[in-house]
Design an enzyme around this catalytic site. Structure first.
Site, PDB file in Angstrom:
ATOM      1  CB  SER A  99      -0.880  -0.020   1.253  1.00  0.00           C
ATOM      2  OG  SER A  99      -1.477   1.227   1.483  1.00  0.00           O
ATOM      3  CE1 TYR A 147      -4.112  -2.100   5.176  1.00  0.00           C
ATOM      4  CE2 TYR A 147      -3.634   0.191   4.663  1.00  0.00           C
ATOM      5  CZ  TYR A 147      -3.846  -1.102   4.246  1.00  0.00           C
ATOM      6  OH  TYR A 147      -3.789  -1.410   2.913  1.00  0.00           O
ATOM      7  CE  LYS A 183      -1.579  -4.206   3.384  1.00  0.00           C
ATOM      8  NZ  LYS A 183      -1.771  -5.576   2.879  1.00  0.00           N
TER       9      LYS A 183
END
Length: 337
Positions: free
Chosen positions: A125, A150, A154
């Site tokens: 991402s 989040y 990643k």
């Protein structure tokens, strides 16, 4: 060749399964249905005339992962989408994100590195860049401290892959994508979040359809032309095609490094208000919205420099923002009819 797609009934995963099957791959889908539906399998079959093999597995179950790969030891590659993906939710429940996004990745890597070939596409991402210092963002941009759990999962996921590739047979492509939107032109599959949408476009389409009273715009005091956050919105079909190209690159041993990184976006940034205006234009719907306080975890601006993906991977986004929004609206209407 057999390709495993984890999270293959999710939004990006299901579109990638379609593109893989269109290219002649045999696909096995793993999904735990936590944010997807079995109906998606039927949609994939209606588009491609092939129903992929489906395994209902929670990848946090290490034994289940081991048993799967004992059965499917002839796998040529894995495309790994299975992960929780909402920035706001990750701030509220970080342990869920660390367990789901890190443990599942580790268990899958442990098994595929035992196979004859370990070709792995990682769903990364643009959040790994945090608030990048310079636009558009290139793959050489420094990875900033994550703003959300989040984003941190990643970053950690990428670090794990680099470490594993140094000492095993793992070859991997990390695809850092920007903001996927839209739906398949057949309207057989699209984005259908369970519960309240965490992303802008499904919230827009649900509001336009009358399922939501109004859209919340998180902040209008950012240092951007209209005060709202800017993102790079990419059609999900363009994104899906990039995953197939990346897998073919690994299978044909065209990768130049054990781990390669590519940005996937359109190269164009659009503000929240610009997206709302574009949606109103393509749908003919007036969208009720209100300005609310900023949301924790949001960066001000993020859009991609896609030169590397264009030149090295041989991939380029084909759809415009308006085309992507029109497909999302068509899908919303079909689902609700």
């Amino acid at each position: 060749m057999k390709i495993v797609v984890t999270g293959g009934l999710g939004f990006i995963g299901s579109h990638t399964v379609v593109e893989l099957q269109n290219e002649g791959f045999e696909v096995v889908v793993i999904d735990n249905l936590s944010n997807s539906s079995l109906d998606v399998l039927d949609g994939i079959e209606r588009i491609t005339k092939i129903k992929p093999l489906f395994e209902n597995i929670d990848l946090r179950n290490k034994l289940a992962v081991q048993n799967f790969f004992k059965t499917h030891h002839d796998v040529a590659g894995v495309i790994h989408f299975a992960a929780s993906k909402a920035v706001g939710e990750s701030v509220d429940d970080p342990l869920l994100y660390y367990e789901n996004n890190i443990n599942a990745l580790v268990y899958v890597l442990q098994e595929i590195t035992k196979l004859q070939q370990a070709n792995f596409i990682f769903s990364s991402s643009c959040t790994v860049y945090g608030q990048a210092e310079k636009m558009p963002i290139t793959e050489d941009a420094s990875v900033q401290p994550a703003i959300s759990p989040y984003g941190n999962t990643k970053q950690i996921g990428e670090e794990i892959i680099f470490d594993v590739a140094k000492v095993t047979n793992l070859n991997s492509v990390l695809l850092r994508y920007f903001n996927p939107i839209g739906a398949h032109s057949s309207t057989e599959i699209g984005e259908l979040p369970l519960g309240v949408p965490q992303n802008l476009v499904p919230f827009i389409t649900q509001t336009a359809f009358g399922l939501r009273k109004e859209l919340s715009v998180f902040g209008n005091d950012y240092p951007t032309p209209d005060g709202t956050c800017i993102r790079d919105y990419i059609h999900v079909v363009d994104l899906a095609k990039a995953h197939v190209i990346a897998m073919q690159r690994l299978l044909n041993k065209r990768n130049l490094d054990k781990v390669e990184i590519f940005n996937l976006g359109t190269g164009k940034g659009s503000s929240v208000l610009e997206v709302i205006n574009a949606f109103e234009k393509v749908s003919g719907q007036k969208l009720p919205y209100k300005i609310v306080p900023r949301r924790e975890g949001d960066v001000i601006m993020a859009y991609a420099n896609t030169d590397k993906a264009n030149d090295v991977l041989g991939w380029k986004a084909a759809f415009s923002l308006e085309e992507a929004l029109a497909s999302a609206w068509k899908w919303e209407q079909k689902v609700r009819s």
